[in-house]
Design an enzyme around this catalytic site. Structure first.
Site, PDB file in Angstrom:
ATOM      1  N   SER A  82       0.814  -1.213   0.000  1.00  0.00           N
ATOM      2  CA  SER A  82       0.000   0.000   0.000  1.00  0.00           C
ATOM      3  C   SER A  82       0.847   1.262   0.000  1.00  0.00           C
ATOM      4  O   SER A  82       1.919   1.312   0.619  1.00  0.00           O
ATOM      5  CB  SER A  82      -0.909  -0.005   1.239  1.00  0.00           C
ATOM      6  N   GLU A  84       0.149   3.718   1.656  1.00  0.00           N
ATOM      7  CA  GLU A  84       0.149   4.210   3.029  1.00  0.00           C
ATOM      8  C   GLU A  84       1.469   3.906   3.733  1.00  0.00           C
ATOM      9  O   GLU A  84       1.799   4.541   4.734  1.00  0.00           O
ATOM     10  CB  GLU A  84      -1.014   3.603   3.813  1.00  0.00           C
ATOM     11  N   TYR A 116      -2.158   0.223  10.376  1.00  0.00           N
ATOM     12  CA  TYR A 116      -2.395  -0.431   9.085  1.00  0.00           C
ATOM     13  C   TYR A 116      -1.142  -0.390   8.225  1.00  0.00           C
ATOM     14  O   TYR A 116      -0.704  -1.407   7.667  1.00  0.00           O
ATOM     15  CB  TYR A 116      -3.556   0.247   8.358  1.00  0.00           C
TER      16      TYR A 116
END
Length: 324
Positions: A82, A84, A116
């Site tokens: 990801s 992120e 996450y």
């Protein structure tokens, strides 16, 4: 797809290594494995960090370890990493206009800003480890935000388009109530939108969002899934950034979405709520997909504006015949 004779749905628990091993043992002769399992909502990961770790981080380990134990080293593996993971980190380069551009690519260092993102980093490094340590064809796609009509309703993009779909249905029930125009005595609530239908005041809750200035590189999920598949068709495994190379704020997303249904000034429809701000915000994400373009021959087929309009059209159509 459930009715497709070539589709089999197997139930299991990604956090249970025995469960994962049992499923893979049953399908030991598969050619490719794609791990998309995750608790993928950033805000939820702050409230449920242990669960997020077990699913998003440990879940990947459970698959890879099972593949090793079952001697499935010839099976090709894809890990959904990801954007992120970059957090607040980015690189800079000089553009043709001599302006400094910020971007993230395969060489940008990770600086995760959420449970996450930390779990995704662990899974990403574990994928690299089995690739280098066991010679497995294991690739990771560092996907930037990919959206579409099937996006979960708690994610900001779908939250916006779902609200617009419901609002377009509701606003047909009367005319907008303007103070001083209608002879109705009431104290307006700033969190509500008012309309008059048959001399009765109707209300609709405004769209509640957090930070509107966060920049994201948004693409269409269908395009990105094609990139996932293309990675596993390569002769050698590798990691690839999948993105559009363009970034937009949530405010810009709102502008395109509301304009598509004829609302040019959406400020009276939206409330900024501190509840939706993250403890650690990621302010800027913009990928560089040069590697994917050069090595995979992949390019995104849908623009930002096309994506937004696609999602709005879907939710407007979905709620057109609903009784709201």
């Amino acid at each position: 797809i459930l009715n497709n004779e070539n589709f089999n749905l197997a139930q299991g628990d990604i956090t249970d290594a025995f469960s994962v091993s049992r499923i893979l043992k049953e399908y030991v002769h598969v050619d490719e494995i794609y791990n998309l399992a995750a608790q993928s909502h950033v805000a939820v990961s702050f409230k449920q960090p242990a669960l997020t770790w077990d699913i998003t981080g440990k879940g990947c380990l459970n698959i890879l370890q099972s593949m090793i134990d079952l001697d499935m080293l010839s099976v090709r593996f894809y890990q959904a990493s990801s954007s992120e993971m970059y957090g607040k980190n980015f690189d800079t380069r000089d553009s043709l206009l001599s302006n400094v551009e910020r971007y993230q690519d395969e060489e940008t260092k990770f600086l995760p800003q959420s449970p996450y993102a930390i779990a995704k980093c662990a899974a990403h490094y574990m994928t690299r480890l089995v690739r280098e340590g066991y010679g497995m064809h294991a690739s990771a796609g560092i996907l930037f935000n990919h959206e579409g009509p099937r996006r979960g309703e708690t994610f900001v993009t779908r939250k916006i388009t779902k609200w617009i779909g419901e609002y377009c249905k509701w606003k047909q029930k009367g005319i907008r109530l303007t103070p001083g125009v209608h002879d109705i005595d009431f104290t307006p609530n700033p969190d509500l939108i008012y309309r008059v239908a048959h001399d009765e005041v109707k209300t609709f809750p405004k769209l509640r969002l957090g930070n509107l200035e966060a920049y994201r590189d948004w693409g269409y999920a269908g395009d990105y899934v094609e990139a996932m598949w293309m990675m596993l068709q390569q002769e050698s495994p590798d990691d690839y950034v999948i993105c559009t190379g363009k970034t937009h704020t949530i405010r810009e997303f709102l502008g395109v979405a509301f304009s598509h249904v004829g609302i040019k000034d959406w400020s009276n429809c939206v409330v900024q709520d501190p509840e939706f701000y993250r403890p650690a915000e990621v302010d800027y994400l913009r990928g560089c997909n040069d590697k994917a373009v050069d090595k995979l021959g992949w390019t995104p087929k849908h623009s930002f504006e096309e994506l937004v309009r696609m999602m709005v059209d879907h939710d407007v159509k979905k709620h057109r015949n609903d009784n709201i």
